[in-house]
Design an enzyme around this catalytic site. Structure first.
Site, mmCIF file in Angstrom:
data_model
loop_
_atom_site.group_PDB
_atom_site.id
_atom_site.type_symbol
_atom_site.label_atom_id
_atom_site.label_comp_id
_atom_site.label_asym_id
_atom_site.label_seq_id
_atom_site.Cartn_x
_atom_site.Cartn_y
_atom_site.Cartn_z
ATOM 1 N N CYS A 200 0.866 -1.185 0.000
ATOM 2 C CA CYS A 200 0.000 0.000 0.000
ATOM 3 C C CYS A 200 0.895 1.224 0.000
ATOM 4 C CB CYS A 200 -0.876 -0.035 1.253
ATOM 5 S SG CYS A 200 -1.836 1.455 1.589
ATOM 6 N N CYS B 192 0.025 3.703 -7.385
ATOM 7 C CA CYS B 192 -1.144 3.203 -6.675
ATOM 8 C C CYS B 192 -1.331 1.765 -7.125
ATOM 9 C CB CYS B 192 -2.388 4.034 -6.991
ATOM 10 S SG CYS B 192 -3.932 3.327 -6.338
#
Length: 282
Positions: free
Chosen positions: A69, A202
């Site tokens: 993440c 991302c």
């Protein structure tokens, strides 16, 4: 066993690449879906939530946890590695992030080399970073890239709606509009000069890499994190095999702090053949 943590589902793109790269290793994935989103939380909360999830993975038998993440990595990784772990009960365990391997790939410089070296210190390339609001506002990528390549130009572009649109299974035309909008935003910052490299910062964005490819010039190298991270982890484990010593047999276990049925259904967007999630035991 190798642990992979994400605040949501994007880390499944990284997990999938790792499973393909290490087909004989066990993996444990934890998504903190009960506390989504992380992006609008204060940094101290992100650190606390990330630490709690890492501890949960350690307690399940993972000696190594990868933060799959960008937000958790950018906000919490350094604190966990340098402050928390050395004074915790988990000595002999480790936490890795996904910013470091991405910066290594973008700069062609090992992470341990944090000052300009020849020939990278003379590099004048243009690097674009596409990401979510929190990741871009952290400035993690430009700061780390410029430590190693001070003459490189780094432009960042917030793609605030793209991750949500991917997760909501928006039509391809809508996803392409958002990607094209992001690329136009980079071009506006560079007076139309295209980037030499583009970081998809991302873990949702690999699912639309083909759309970035469509709207970026052929010579722009796209750095998509799942493959970059798999390459880096393969090298890391070759140098630190004790983290997987004794691991026998392939398995993939998925845990969530949220509703397992709901999360399992949404996870199919990221990995159609993925197994079902289970609730993390309290």
């Amino acid at each position: 066993m190798i642990g992979v943590f994400d605040s949501g589902l994007g880390g499944l793109t990284v997990l999938r690449a790792l499973v393909d790269r290490f087909p004989d290793k066990p993996f444990l994935y934890l998504g903190d879906h009960a506390n989504l989103p992380y992006g609008n939380r204060p940094s101290a909360e992100v650190i606390d939530l990330t630490r709690a999830s890492v501890e949960a993975l350690f307690s399940q038998g993972c000696k190594l946890v990868l933060l799959g993440c960008n937000t958790a990595t950018a906000v919490a990784a350094r604190h966990l590695q340098q402050t928390w772990l050395p004074s915790s009960q988990w000595r002999g365990h480790n936490v890795l992030g996904i910013v470091a391997p991405t910066v290594e790939a973008a700069t062609q410089t090992p992470w341990a080399v944090s000052s300009p070296q020849y020939p990278q210190k003379y590099n004048t390339d243009l690097i674009a970073v596409f990401g979510t609001t929190r990741t871009i506002n952290s400035d993690a990528y430009p700061e780390e890239i410029r430590k190693r390549c001070p003459r490189v130009t780094v432009v960042q572009q917030i793609c605030s709606q793209l991750a949500g649109a991917i997760e909501d299974e928006a039509p391809e035309a809508e996803l392409e509009r958002l990607v094209e909008e992001g690329v136009r935003g980079v071009n506006a910052q560079t007076n139309g000069m295209p980037p030499h490299r583009a970081i998809l910062g991302c873990t949702h964005f690999p699912l639309v890499e083909h759309l970035f490819r469509r709207h970026l010039p052929p010579f722009t190298r796209i750095l998509s994190q799942p493959e970059v991270v798999a390459d880096s982890l393969e090298d890391y484990l070759a140098r630190h095999p004790h983290y997987i010593a004794g691991d026998r047999g392939h398995s993939v276990t998925l845990l969530t702090t949220g509703d397992p049925a709901e999360i399992s259904a949404r996870a199919r967007v990221f990995w159609p053949e993925v197994s079902s999630f289970e609730l993390l035991a309290a």
